[in-house]
Design a protein around this motif. Structure first.
Motif: not given
Length: 78
Positions: A1-28
Motif C-alpha cells: 500500500m502507498v503512503d499518500i503523504d510521501h507520494l504527494i511530497k515526491v511529486i510536488v517537491e521537484p515543482l517547488c522553488q522552496y520545497p522546505e516550505k511545503l507542508n501536508i496536513v491530513q485530516h478526516e
C-alpha cells in the motif's frame, strides 16, 4: 500500500522553488481522507499549472493509488 503523504511530497517537491516550505496536513471528514497541501505563495502557480492541468494530473495519480483507507482520498491546495 502507498503512503499518500510521501507520494504527494515526491511529486510536488521537484515543482517547488522552496520545497522546505511545503507542508501536508491530513485530516478526516465524513466521506474523505483529506490532504491539505500548503506551499510558498510563489510555488502555488507551479503546482496548479496552466488552467489547472498540473494539479489535475497530481490528483489523478493520488486518487488512483491503492490505500488502506476505507474512505476516498481528496487533495486540497491552500
Amino acid at each position: 500500500m502507498v503512503d499518500i503523504d510521501h507520494l504527494i511530497k515526491v511529486i510536488v517537491e521537484p515543482l517547488c522553488q522552496y520545497p522546505e516550505k511545503l507542508n501536508i496536513v491530513q485530516h478526516e471528514s465524513d466521506r474523505f481522507i483529506e490532504f491539505d497541501l500548503k506551499a510558498d505563495p510563489s510555488d502555488v502557480g507551479r503546482i496548479i499549472g496552466r488552467q489547472g492541468h498540473v494539479v489535475q494530473a497530481i490528483r489523478n495519480i493520488v486518487y488512483a493509488a491503492k490505500t488502506n483507507y476505507q474512505k476516498r482520498v481528496r487533495l486540497n491546495i491552500n
